[in-house]
Design a protein around this motif. Structure first.
Motif, PDB file in Angstrom:
ATOM      1  N   ARG A  29       0.844  -1.185   0.000  1.00  0.00           N
ATOM      2  CA  ARG A  29       0.000   0.000   0.000  1.00  0.00           C
ATOM      3  C   ARG A  29       0.885   1.242   0.000  1.00  0.00           C
ATOM      4  O   ARG A  29       1.820   1.356   0.780  1.00  0.00           O
ATOM      5  CB  ARG A  29      -0.881  -0.006   1.243  1.00  0.00           C
ATOM      6  CG  ARG A  29      -1.745   1.206   1.347  1.00  0.00           C
ATOM      7  CD  ARG A  29      -2.546   1.137   2.601  1.00  0.00           C
ATOM      8  NE  ARG A  29      -3.199   2.422   2.774  1.00  0.00           N
ATOM      9  CZ  ARG A  29      -4.216   2.614   3.552  1.00  0.00           C
ATOM     10  NH1 ARG A  29      -4.703   1.618   4.258  1.00  0.00           N
ATOM     11  NH2 ARG A  29      -4.753   3.790   3.664  1.00  0.00           N
ATOM     12  N   GLY A  31       0.165   5.230   0.241  1.00  0.00           N
ATOM     13  CA  GLY A  31      -0.892   6.222   0.426  1.00  0.00           C
ATOM     14  C   GLY A  31      -2.239   5.533   0.470  1.00  0.00           C
ATOM     15  O   GLY A  31      -2.453   4.591   1.227  1.00  0.00           O
ATOM     16  N   ASP A  32      -3.168   5.993  -0.349  1.00  0.00           N
ATOM     17  CA  ASP A  32      -4.500   5.390  -0.409  1.00  0.00           C
ATOM     18  C   ASP A  32      -4.588   4.246  -1.413  1.00  0.00           C
ATOM     19  O   ASP A  32      -5.556   3.496  -1.413  1.00  0.00           O
ATOM     20  CB  ASP A  32      -5.541   6.462  -0.775  1.00  0.00           C
ATOM     21  CG  ASP A  32      -5.704   7.490   0.324  1.00  0.00           C
ATOM     22  OD1 ASP A  32      -5.426   7.135   1.491  1.00  0.00           O
ATOM     23  OD2 ASP A  32      -6.113   8.627   0.027  1.00  0.00           O
ATOM     24  N   ARG A  33      -3.587   4.118  -2.261  1.00  0.00           N
ATOM     25  CA  ARG A  33      -3.624   3.086  -3.302  1.00  0.00           C
ATOM     26  C   ARG A  33      -3.116   1.756  -2.752  1.00  0.00           C
ATOM     27  O   ARG A  33      -2.108   1.699  -2.055  1.00  0.00           O
ATOM     28  CB  ARG A  33      -2.780   3.508  -4.492  1.00  0.00           C
ATOM     29  CG  ARG A  33      -3.360   4.752  -5.178  1.00  0.00           C
ATOM     30  CD  ARG A  33      -2.646   5.100  -6.428  1.00  0.00           C
ATOM     31  NE  ARG A  33      -2.740   3.999  -7.393  1.00  0.00           N
ATOM     32  CZ  ARG A  33      -2.078   3.998  -8.524  1.00  0.00           C
ATOM     33  NH1 ARG A  33      -1.288   4.989  -8.849  1.00  0.00           N
ATOM     34  NH2 ARG A  33      -2.199   2.980  -9.360  1.00  0.00           N
ATOM     35  N   THR A  34      -3.815   0.708  -3.085  1.00  0.00           N
ATOM     36  CA  THR A  34      -3.436  -0.626  -2.615  1.00  0.00           C
ATOM     37  C   THR A  34      -3.095  -1.576  -3.755  1.00  0.00           C
ATOM     38  O   THR A  34      -2.958  -2.773  -3.524  1.00  0.00           O
ATOM     39  CB  THR A  34      -4.585  -1.239  -1.791  1.00  0.00           C
ATOM     40  OG1 THR A  34      -5.743  -1.297  -2.614  1.00  0.00           O
ATOM     41  CG2 THR A  34      -4.849  -0.449  -0.533  1.00  0.00           C
TER      42      THR A  34
END
Length: 163
Positions: A29, A31-34
């Protein structure tokens, strides 16, 4: 001493300096991206070649093979003649400077003691080394005046000075 078929050559030695290679792909992960992956590689050698060099050579071989499959042709670099009055800083592009600053200290000709002391002080790249003051380097355990002279010599090759 068993008999084998004609045309078969028996070999009893291992000629590869690579003993074992393992890899692991993990989800990661940022930041907000997974949707990122992390690649972890473990390379064990017999000591005649470093794991870093083995990985680098295998990547070069893979790139060459893929270029042959795709039919990729590299553009020839055209070297421009610079005016004599141009200084060295003008000739070196920002990307080249960034690449030099990202170079790991292990690749420079310094004593192993100096390299180990720098790594122990969490200084791993030439850029990290260039940001230090001579006084700060003198305070690192394992670096004396000889080590500072080695560091200055390496930095001088790239026209870089300590702060």
């Amino acid at each position: 001493k068993e008999r084998v078929d004609i045309g078969v050559i028996s070999m009893d030695a291992l000629f590869s300096p690579i003993r074992r290679v393992a890899y692991e792909v993990e989800n990661m992960r940022v930041g907000d991206r997974t949707d990122f992956n992390r690649l972890r590689m473990t390379i064990e050698t017999d000591g005649s070649v470093s794991p870093h060099d083995a990985l680098e050579k295998s990547i070069r071989i893979m790139i060459d093979q893929l270029k042959a499959i795709v039919g990729f042709k590299e553009e020839e670099e055209v070297e421009e003649v610079a005016p004599v009055s141009e200084t060295r800083e003008d000739k070196v592009s920002k990307e080249q400077i960034d690449d030099i600053m990202k170079t790991r200290i292990e690749s420079f000709e310094m004593s192993q003691r100096t390299i180990n002391a720098l790594i122990g002080a969490n200084i791993r790249t030439l850029g990290g080394l260039a940001r230090k003051k001579e006084k700060d380097l003198g305070e690192i355990d394992g670096i004396g005046t000889k080590g500072i002279h080695e560091i200055k010599a390496v930095l001088k090759e790239y026209d870089i000075e300590l702060k």
